[in-house]
Scaffold this active site. Sequence first.
Site, short mmCIF file in Angstrom:
data_model
loop_
_atom_site.label_atom_id
_atom_site.label_comp_id
_atom_site.label_asym_id
_atom_site.label_seq_id
_atom_site.Cartn_x
_atom_site.Cartn_y
_atom_site.Cartn_z
N LYS A 289 -13.63 -3.57 0.90
CA LYS A 289 -12.93 -2.39 0.39
C LYS A 289 -13.80 -1.74 -0.69
CE LYS A 289 -8.17 -1.16 -0.72
NZ LYS A 289 -6.79 -1.62 -0.68
N GLU A 375 9.10 -6.32 2.93
CA GLU A 375 10.30 -5.89 2.22
C GLU A 375 11.55 -6.57 2.77
OE1 GLU A 375 7.91 -3.87 3.32
OE2 GLU A 375 7.15 -2.86 1.53
N ARG A 403 12.78 -0.13 4.49
CA ARG A 403 12.46 -1.10 5.53
C ARG A 403 13.36 -2.33 5.46
NH1 ARG A 403 6.50 -2.04 7.56
NH2 ARG A 403 6.95 0.05 8.27
C1 LIG Z 1 6.05 -0.94 4.19
C2 LIG Z 1 5.02 -0.66 3.14
N1 LIG Z 1 5.02 -1.37 1.99
C3 LIG Z 1 4.10 -1.13 1.04
C4 LIG Z 1 3.15 -0.18 1.22
C5 LIG Z 1 2.16 0.15 0.12
N2 LIG Z 1 0.80 -0.12 0.55
C6 LIG Z 1 -0.04 0.86 0.94
S1 LIG Z 1 -1.54 0.30 1.38
C7 LIG Z 1 -1.11 -1.28 1.02
C8 LIG Z 1 -2.11 -2.39 1.18
C9 LIG Z 1 -2.57 -2.48 2.56
O1 LIG Z 1 -3.49 -3.51 2.64
P1 LIG Z 1 -4.37 -3.68 3.93
O2 LIG Z 1 -3.55 -3.50 5.14
O3 LIG Z 1 -5.12 -4.94 3.79
O4 LIG Z 1 -5.34 -2.42 3.87
P2 LIG Z 1 -6.53 -2.11 2.85
O5 LIG Z 1 -5.96 -1.15 1.83
O6 LIG Z 1 -6.99 -3.39 2.24
O7 LIG Z 1 -7.58 -1.47 3.68
C10 LIG Z 1 0.21 -1.36 0.56
C11 LIG Z 1 0.89 -2.58 0.12
C12 LIG Z 1 3.18 0.54 2.43
N3 LIG Z 1 2.31 1.53 2.68
N4 LIG Z 1 4.11 0.28 3.36
#
Ligand SMILES: Cc1ncc(C[n+]2csc(CCOP(=O)(O)OP(=O)(O)O)c2C)c(N)n1
Length: 642
Positions: A289, A375, A403
């Site tokens: 990242k 969630e 959710r």
């Molecule tokens: C249902 C839900 N909960 C929380 C979030 C907030 N959120 C956005 S990106 C993220 C992290 C995602 O991590 P990953 O899939 O590993 O992607 P990366 O950002 O590391 O590329 C979170 C928790 C979300 N978008 N959707």
Amino acid sequence: MSDTPITPLLDLVQRPADLKQFSDAQLTQLAAELRAETVSAVSVTGGHLGAGLGVVELTVALHAVFDTPRDKVIWDVGHQCYPHKILTERRDRIRTLRKEGGLSGFTKRSESPYDPFGAAHSSTSISAALGFAVARDLGGVTPEGLGDAIAVIGDGSMSAGMAFEAMNNAGHLKKRLIVILNDNEMSIAPPVGALSSYLSRLYAEEPFQEFKAAAKGAVSLLPEPFREGAKRAKEMLKGMAVGGSLFEELGFSYLGPIDGHDLNQLLPVLRTVKQRATGPILIHVLTKKGKGYAPAEAARDKGHATATFNIVTGEQNKAPSNAPSYTSVFAGSLIKEAAEDNKIVAITAAMPDGTGLNLFAERYPSRCFDVGIAEQHGVTFSAALAAGGMKPFCTMYSTFLQRGYDQVVHDVAIQRLPVRFAIDRAGLVGADGATHAGSYDIAFLANLPGFVVMAAADEAELVHMVATAAAHDDGPIAFRFPRGEGVGVEMPERGTPLEIGKGRMIQSGARVAILSFGTRLAAVQKAAEALAAKGITPTIADARFAKPLDRDMILTLAADHEALITVEEGAVGGFGSHVAQLLADEGVFDAGLKYRSMVLPDVFIDQASAEAMYAVAGMDASHIEAKVLSVLGIAQIGEKRA
Ligand SMILES: Cc1ncc(C[n+]2csc(CCOP(=O)(O)OP(=O)(O)O)c2C)c(N)n1
């Protein structure tokens, strides 16, 4: 990296099909240019940076190998899609990202045929890709055609239940489907949980995998180019034994892990998969990242989300704050309550920093639970913590709590368990747009029997509501507060529990009463100042509770005024609807009360500044003023606004 990077190859790309003209070496250069362009764009727009930088090579490889928009590339969450937008006919607008009238910060169907499925909440991509794959095989028709379905999902998002539900179904249906697991060992915060450890083991234990692969004779099972690849790219094959038994058990062929920043690995693997895949296949790609931009790589969150910034130094342009954020007031208050009561525990679903619970976790590590992007589990886990005699503060953004709704109803409300829901980002949120707006929580909580639903009018009220929730053991209780800073009121040292179902009077006036629920109170007061200049002094009350309603206060306001207006930052069906129900049931309308409710309009409001969104929503001070004038039948000079 200069502000406007020099991008000779990228300049030749109008659409993804143009990538087919490039050699693999040129694609590597194109990726470097795409990275520079992404950094440059985000430096002037702000937004999600780290995730996009991590998938630059993957984006190039996918568009070089597959035929979008016929082939459907579905980015999970969609926060990593800026490089994809640059390659898919949106480069000319990339510096409008997240702005009013500009490009969305996520994938969006209405924006482009290259975004076959919109997102912003996580872990939906595999379900969506499977839907496209099945539609394709059943002869479905779309304007762009239906080819391969490819989900790109992060390791954080992969930890959510929905991703596994989709894999379970995909493994059963056995359709040709490609899932790319983009494993950067990060979520927003470092990912937690057993899946994360499992993924780490998949590449930490290479010798074991090789042994396992050899034992299975797996190398010979690999498609031809992979075997050739052993000669051409020994390194690549080393990591490409048949591992990932978890995925295999779910019915996926597992390939990986491969280096997601090396096009010499990505391109041949994707080409082979495109040529040969028959059923569901999971390609495990390792990325970093924030890759390639030192300030993002060095940041604690790997540049997950950023304000506009100086490209050279990486320094972000953040406006100085005048008042503490609601989030920090919440966290500080909860820490104080927890110091007095060791039964208080806190739950977050992968948002420790966003919810302020990182501070709680520092102080009380054993009483803070980051459950991952989960969630639904987070809510039920909280319910059982409550059943077990703890006082859980289930802390979620309004939009993500959606959710866990069945869990709120079935596990919490029906069992009347005292889960405390701390609901952050309630109301409009600005640049993240409709997918992140917290518009529905009042409506979807206040209709549940036994729920207490509060909204803080300012940051001092929030302190009291945290104390109220801590003290409330008789069933579920929720309090909502918005994104951003408080209004700068004097803060109490400690919160005092509020009497359940009692509002407060702010100012007494005549003819019209404005009953506010939540932080629109400041706009109501501003409107009242403007009205005072016109000789109108409205009565103002802060309801504090949408459930139970302060019946006495509301009925008195109705009896003493010619008109009553409710104001809330939520969709129809919430506070105002409950007040209207009460007034109707009590026959108040029979006596001729003029009633109006100000709620969010019945549309999904696109991203813009918070102020612009309030204007679109008809919720700023001028709209409240206009509403008062219109309900009193006072014509306005000039524009008619209500
Ligand atoms: C249902 C839900 N909960 C929380 C979030 C907030 N959120 C956005 S990106 C993220 C992290 C995602 O991590 P990953 O899939 O590993 O992607 P990366 O950002 O590391 O590329 C979170 C928790 C979300 N978008 N959707």
